[in-house]
Design an enzyme around this catalytic site. Structure first.
Site, PDB file in Angstrom:
ATOM      1  N   CYS A  83      74.102  11.163 -57.737  1.00 20.09           N
ATOM      2  CA  CYS A  83      75.028  10.018 -57.815  1.00 20.09           C
ATOM      3  C   CYS A  83      75.922  10.053 -59.049  1.00 20.09           C
ATOM      4  CB  CYS A  83      74.256   8.702 -57.754  1.00 20.09           C
ATOM      5  SG  CYS A  83      73.344   8.503 -56.226  1.00 20.09           S
TER       6      CYS A  83
ATOM      7  N   HIS B  15      79.144   3.323 -60.543  1.00 19.16           N
ATOM      8  CA  HIS B  15      78.543   3.843 -59.320  1.00 19.16           C
ATOM      9  C   HIS B  15      77.975   2.672 -58.523  1.00 19.16           C
ATOM     10  CE1 HIS B  15      76.006   5.732 -56.487  1.00 19.16           C
ATOM     11  NE2 HIS B  15      74.888   5.558 -57.161  1.00 19.16           N
TER      12      HIS B  15
ATOM     13  N   ASN C  54      75.698   2.725 -50.949  1.00 15.62           N
ATOM     14  CA  ASN C  54      75.645   3.736 -52.012  1.00 15.62           C
ATOM     15  C   ASN C  54      76.065   5.082 -51.411  1.00 15.62           C
ATOM     16  OD1 ASN C  54      74.858   5.730 -53.811  1.00 15.62           O
ATOM     17  ND2 ASN C  54      72.933   4.743 -54.383  1.00 15.62           N
TER      18      ASN C  54
HETATM   19  O1  UT7 Z   1      72.256   5.873 -56.744  1.00 13.61           O
HETATM   20  C1  UT7 Z   1      71.438   6.008 -57.861  1.00 13.61           C
HETATM   21  C2  UT7 Z   1      70.081   5.920 -57.457  1.00 13.61           C
HETATM   22  N1  UT7 Z   1      69.706   4.747 -56.722  1.00 13.61           N
HETATM   23  C3  UT7 Z   1      69.647   3.534 -57.258  1.00 13.61           C
HETATM   24  O2  UT7 Z   1      70.187   3.246 -58.289  1.00 13.61           O
HETATM   25  C4  UT7 Z   1      68.784   2.542 -56.556  1.00 13.61           C
HETATM   26  C5  UT7 Z   1      67.933   1.792 -57.543  1.00 13.61           C
HETATM   27  N2  UT7 Z   1      66.982   0.900 -56.940  1.00 13.61           N
HETATM   28  C6  UT7 Z   1      67.318  -0.204 -56.250  1.00 13.61           C
HETATM   29  O3  UT7 Z   1      68.482  -0.480 -56.010  1.00 13.61           O
HETATM   30  C7  UT7 Z   1      66.216  -1.118 -55.804  1.00 13.61           C
HETATM   31  O4  UT7 Z   1      65.012  -0.760 -56.451  1.00 13.61           O
HETATM   32  C8  UT7 Z   1      66.001  -1.116 -54.269  1.00 13.61           C
HETATM   33  C9  UT7 Z   1      67.167  -1.842 -53.592  1.00 13.61           C
HETATM   34  C10 UT7 Z   1      65.894   0.295 -53.748  1.00 13.61           C
HETATM   35  C11 UT7 Z   1      64.727  -1.887 -53.943  1.00 13.61           C
HETATM   36  O5  UT7 Z   1      64.829  -3.213 -54.451  1.00 13.61           O
HETATM   37  P1  UT7 Z   1      63.630  -3.821 -55.326  1.00 13.61           P
HETATM   38  O6  UT7 Z   1      64.013  -5.204 -55.636  1.00 13.61           O
HETATM   39  O7  UT7 Z   1      63.409  -2.900 -56.487  1.00 13.61           O
HETATM   40  O8  UT7 Z   1      62.451  -3.832 -54.321  1.00 13.61           O
HETATM   41  P2  UT7 Z   1      61.031  -3.101 -54.416  1.00 13.61           P
HETATM   42  O9  UT7 Z   1      61.181  -1.634 -54.202  1.00 13.61           O
HETATM   43  O10 UT7 Z   1      60.307  -3.568 -55.636  1.00 13.61           O
HETATM   44  O11 UT7 Z   1      60.308  -3.746 -53.177  1.00 13.61           O
HETATM   45  C12 UT7 Z   1      60.023  -5.152 -53.130  1.00 13.61           C
HETATM   46  C13 UT7 Z   1      59.391  -5.444 -51.774  1.00 13.61           C
HETATM   47  C14 UT7 Z   1      58.246  -4.496 -51.436  1.00 13.61           C
HETATM   48  O12 UT7 Z   1      57.269  -5.233 -50.729  1.00 13.61           O
HETATM   49  P3  UT7 Z   1      55.950  -5.776 -51.460  1.00 13.61           P
HETATM   50  O13 UT7 Z   1      55.258  -4.546 -52.035  1.00 13.61           O
HETATM   51  O14 UT7 Z   1      56.438  -6.718 -52.512  1.00 13.61           O
HETATM   52  O15 UT7 Z   1      55.192  -6.445 -50.362  1.00 13.61           O
HETATM   53  C15 UT7 Z   1      58.878  -3.487 -50.519  1.00 13.61           C
HETATM   54  O16 UT7 Z   1      57.963  -2.904 -49.636  1.00 13.61           O
HETATM   55  O17 UT7 Z   1      60.370  -5.281 -50.740  1.00 13.61           O
HETATM   56  C16 UT7 Z   1      59.869  -4.344 -49.761  1.00 13.61           C
HETATM   57  N3  UT7 Z   1      60.975  -3.613 -49.203  1.00 13.61           N
HETATM   58  C17 UT7 Z   1      61.721  -4.092 -48.178  1.00 13.61           C
HETATM   59  N4  UT7 Z   1      61.631  -5.222 -47.466  1.00 13.61           N
HETATM   60  C18 UT7 Z   1      62.542  -5.412 -46.508  1.00 13.61           C
HETATM   61  C19 UT7 Z   1      61.475  -2.422 -49.586  1.00 13.61           C
HETATM   62  N5  UT7 Z   1      62.534  -2.095 -48.829  1.00 13.61           N
HETATM   63  C20 UT7 Z   1      62.697  -3.111 -47.949  1.00 13.61           C
HETATM   64  C21 UT7 Z   1      63.624  -3.367 -46.908  1.00 13.61           C
HETATM   65  N6  UT7 Z   1      63.507  -4.526 -46.219  1.00 13.61           N
HETATM   66  N7  UT7 Z   1      64.627  -2.523 -46.610  1.00 13.61           N
END
Ligand code: UT7
Length: 333
Positions: free
Chosen positions: A112, A254, A284
């Site tokens: 990225c 980005h 993204n």
């Molecule tokens: O491009 C450069 C590299 N990429 C990035 O910069 C991405 C960086 N990361 C992010 O943008 C975020 O971490 C994400 C958008 C990928 C995830 O958001 P988050 O707020 O960090 O969520 P999380 O991974 O902590 O997950 C929170 C909850 C989890 O459930 P539990 O364990 O709390 O029950 C996940 O399983 O949300 C769940 N979850 C989802 N729920 C519904 C993860 N993906 C999804 C989904 N829909 N698509």
């Protein structure tokens, strides 16, 4: 007088097929509300079967060249995580298809942050007197790298390509790349990775599992590292340029996550409305993200001639970077 690299044109292209959050929610355990609130994404563009990264890159590259008024380029630098093949590089294919026969052409792999790495490589070629016109492209078909059943990656990424044309000029003129800062930390390689398909997996022998061929991301850890590194890199490049944070009219970051971009703006002390945003429409798009945001910002009037602009990105590797320039008077066709 020191020779500088100046942006002379931009162009972008996204494949026509739009996939909305609601469409994804029909086949994945997710919802429009979760994706919008956690990422800011409402939809993304996705290639149809048979369309490759070079197809998108050719279209974006042609548009950037046309918009710049240049009739060619002697160097093509292409940032991509999704080359058409592991070997050879995709840039020579793109150059030939655009009609830039015999131009120097190579790929840059910085995920990225790829566009910033490619921009710096292209700009350095100009300032060193190695090239007169450089086509810098960021192009991705990230959808081809994702496990279609993985709700932690599929909603995040989209396909697309963006490009800029660089010409020689003077450091003080609008469009000149003022300063660039780049960094990396290989200790974070596992945070965003495709484990199979490379020399590491082949040298250990065996056939990679299906899962090893997909991109995997530790979202939470990436989130915090992205905010930290983009903020630090931005501060470094601003200091090199001699700009205060208040001097920045537009942040073109980005488009990884609206919350990441707003957190970077907040840590820098920039009002969030200075950020150019198109993540809601394209998701993204990895290496294509910054040039696509430039095109959309110009089209919408959120990026105007004379704006002092700060670019910043973070990606797999881990890699990161930032750059400064004053936006030039360019047209889009
Ligand atoms: O491009 C450069 C590299 N990429 C990035 O910069 C991405 C960086 N990361 C992010 O943008 C975020 O971490 C994400 C958008 C990928 C995830 O958001 P988050 O707020 O960090 O969520 P999380 O991974 O902590 O997950 C929170 C909850 C989890 O459930 P539990 O364990 O709390 O029950 C996940 O399983 O949300 C769940 N979850 C989802 N729920 C519904 C993860 N993906 C999804 C989904 N829909 N698509």
């Amino acid at each position: 007088m020191t020779r500088a690299a100046v942006i002379a044109g931009v162009g972008g292209f996204v494949p026509p097929r739009v996939v909305t959050n609601s469409e994804l929610a029909q086949r994945l355990e997710t919802s429009d509300a979760w994706i919008r609130t956690r990422t800011g994404i409402a939809q993304r563009h996705v290639v149809d079967p048979g369309t490759t990264t070079s197809d998108l890159a050719v279209e974006a590259g042609r548009r950037a060249l046309k918009n710049s008024g240049a009739d060619g380029a002697d160097l093509v630098v292409m940032a991509t995580t999704t080359p058409d093949r592991p070997c050879p590089a995709t840039a020579p294919t793109v150059a030939t298809r655009i009609g830039l026969s015999n131009a120097a052409a190579f790929d840059v792999a910085a995920v990225c942050s790829g566009f910033l790495y490619a921009l710096q490589a292209g700009a350095a070629a100009i300032t060193a007197g190695f090239a007169e016109r450089v086509l810098v492209i960021g192009a991705e078909t990230f959808s081809t790298l994702l496990n279609p059943e993985d709700r932690t990656t599929v909603p995040i990424f989209g396909d697309g390509a963006g490009a800029v044309v660089l010409r020689p000029g003077e450091r003080e003129e609008p469009g000149a790349i003022r300063d660039v800062h780049l960094g990396s930390d290989g200790g974070m390689a596992d945070l965003m990775t495709v484990r199979g398909g490379g020399a590491e997996q082949r040298s250990h022998g065996g056939v990679p599992s299906q899962d090893d061929q997909y991109f995997r991301m530790s979202g939470k850890a990436v989130f915090f590292a992205a905010v930290r590194r983009m903020t630090e890199s931005s501060r470094t490049v601003l200091a090199r340029t001699g700009w205060q944070v208040a001097d920045v009219d537009r942040l073109v970051a980005h488009q990884a996550n609206t919350r990441i971009i707003h957190a970077v703006a907040e840590q820098l002390g920039l009002p969030p409305d200075r950020a150019v945003m198109n993540i809601d429409r394209v998701g993204n798009t990895s290496a294509a993200s910054i040039p696509l945001a430039l095109v959309d910002g110009m089209a919408e009037g959120t990026l105007k001639a004379g704006d002092r602009v700060l670019f910043t990105a973070f990606g797999g590797g881990a890699t990161w970077g930032a750059a400064t320039l004053t936006w030039p008077d360019l047209s889009l066709t």
